[in-house]
Design an enzyme around this catalytic site. Structure first.
Site, short mmCIF file in Angstrom:
data_model
loop_
_atom_site.label_atom_id
_atom_site.label_comp_id
_atom_site.label_asym_id
_atom_site.label_seq_id
_atom_site.Cartn_x
_atom_site.Cartn_y
_atom_site.Cartn_z
N ASP A 89 6.42 -98.63 -7.15
CA ASP A 89 7.36 -98.49 -6.18
C ASP A 89 8.00 -100.06 -6.00
O ASP A 89 7.02 -101.17 -5.98
CB ASP A 89 6.92 -98.10 -4.91
CG ASP A 89 7.85 -97.71 -3.89
OD1 ASP A 89 9.25 -97.89 -3.92
OD2 ASP A 89 7.28 -97.42 -2.67
N ASP A 264 3.97 -88.14 -4.98
CA ASP A 264 3.02 -88.98 -4.86
C ASP A 264 2.65 -89.02 -3.33
O ASP A 264 3.62 -88.70 -2.40
CB ASP A 264 3.39 -90.41 -5.14
CG ASP A 264 4.32 -91.31 -4.08
OD1 ASP A 264 3.58 -91.97 -3.37
OD2 ASP A 264 5.49 -91.17 -4.12
#
EC number: 2.4.2.29
Length: 370
Positions: A89, A264
């Protein structure tokens, strides 16, 4: 990275990623290893739960231990001894959620970092460089995240800035000439028309996959599901769809139902450390006194290491004593539960029985929650 959809049952999809000969089946759940570690367990134990791809956070790793240390090892994979793919990320969410001071301009964000309080400038160019140095298999663009329920004008401005940064991210990512993949992030808050604009502009830029950002930030579940119903059919069918940060078991079912391929979430690992353990019939709260003399395993349908060798009574004892082993065994179990759920979802799609599988899932769920 190559992606191919092999089976479809209504909107639910089952496919494969090919990462340099490593095959990952979808739908897939990625455990979160923010700092290059899934809390309390080793990479070997992660693999033994059935997990094949994990998420780490470029923002946090940039500050600790820093790129210099990671590059001494070659890349993040070597640093943490993980041979599978890693998605990173970009840190957009963390910039806006952790910083006490945050000033945005067209080039990036100036913020006070949470480690030493120093002002830091983060841009799409810097974010792409960080993720390239980490050796990420899937790189996320740098984006602007906003709180839930912002008005239309603020949401539109943030969405447009994220699109500008998406274009910059694409340019800088391509300059590194690596074989990794870059995902765009669809923004627009709770406004379908803004989500439409975001997606269509991202498609013009052409990304390897498309993530749905800005969800699981306080909106009612029904709103999230409606947005998925609206936006998923518009995403190119040959590209993976990633629902970021969403991961209660029922969310996985409902996301897959609407065509999501990737998930996730910290829920299985965080809940494990708090003694909330997922089983076929619901959730066991292991610190409850009723488990003090319970000699049964957590779930007699589970083949994980914890269920094969330890009783509820022992896990209750570890929790009561705040023993580190308890967090480890609980985490192994919860991740194994999640990966078994994903495997069963994939098999049901292959057999065109996903709807029946989801009905059975809800029938079994909530028979226990104590």
């Amino acid at each position: 990275m190559n992606f191919e959809v092999l089976y479809q049952d209504n909107n639910a999809r089952c496919g494969v990623f090919n990462f340099n000969q490593e095959i990952i089946e979808t739908p897939v759940f990625m455990p979160v290893g923010t700092y290059g570690a899934v809390k309390s367990i080793s990479t070997e134990e992660i693999k033994n739960t059935g997990s094949r791809i994990i998420l780490s956070n470029a923002f946090h790793l940039y500050f600790r231990p820093g790129l210099e240390i990671i590059k001494l090892h070659g890349n993040l994979h070597n640093f943490m001894n993980w041979s599978g793919p890693i998605l990173t990320d970009s840190g957009g969410f963390q910039v806006f959620s952790l910083s006490r001071f945050c000033k945005i301009n067209e080039e990036g964000v100036i913020f006070q970092n949470h480690i030493d309080g120093k002002k830091t400038f983060l841009t799409p160019k810097i974010s792409m460089k960080i993720q390239s140095d980490l050796g990420s298999n899937i790189v996320m663009i740098f984006d602007q995240c906003i709180e839930y329920n912002q008005n239309w004008e603020k949401t539109k401005n943030a969405m447009e800035r994220s699109l500008y940064w998406a274009k910059k991210s694409r340019i800088y990512f391509d300059s590194y000439k690596n074989k990794n993949s870059l995902f765009g992030i669809i923004h627009g808050g709770i406004y379908p028309s803004l989500r439409d604009i975001s997606l269509q502009e991202l498609i013009k830029i052409d990304f390897d996959g498309y993530a749905l950002g800005g969800l699981a930030v306080g909106e009612p579940k029904i709103e999230m599901y409606k947005l998925l119903d609206h936006i998923c059919p518009q995403i190119p069918k040959n590209k993976p769809r990633y629902l970021m940060g969403v991961g209660k078991p029922e969310d996985l079912i409902e996301g897959v139902r609407r065509g999501v391929d990737m998930f996730d979430c910290v829920i299985p690992t965080r809940n494990a450390r708090n003694g909330h353990l997922f089983v076929t019939n619901g959730v066991i709260k292991i610190r409850n006194k009723k488990y003090k003399k319970d000699l049964s395993c957590l779930d007699n349908t589970c083949a994980c290491y914890t269920c094969r060798y330890y009783s509820r009574s022992y896990l209750h004892h570890l929790d009561a004593c705040n023993e580190i082993l308890g967090a480890r065994l609980n985490t192994i179990h919860n991740l194994h539960y999640y990966q078994t759920l994903m495997s069963n979802i994939r098999n049901s799609i292959k057999n065109n029985t996903f709807e029946q599988f989801s009905l059975n899932f809800y029938k079994q769920k909530n028979k226990i929650d104590f």
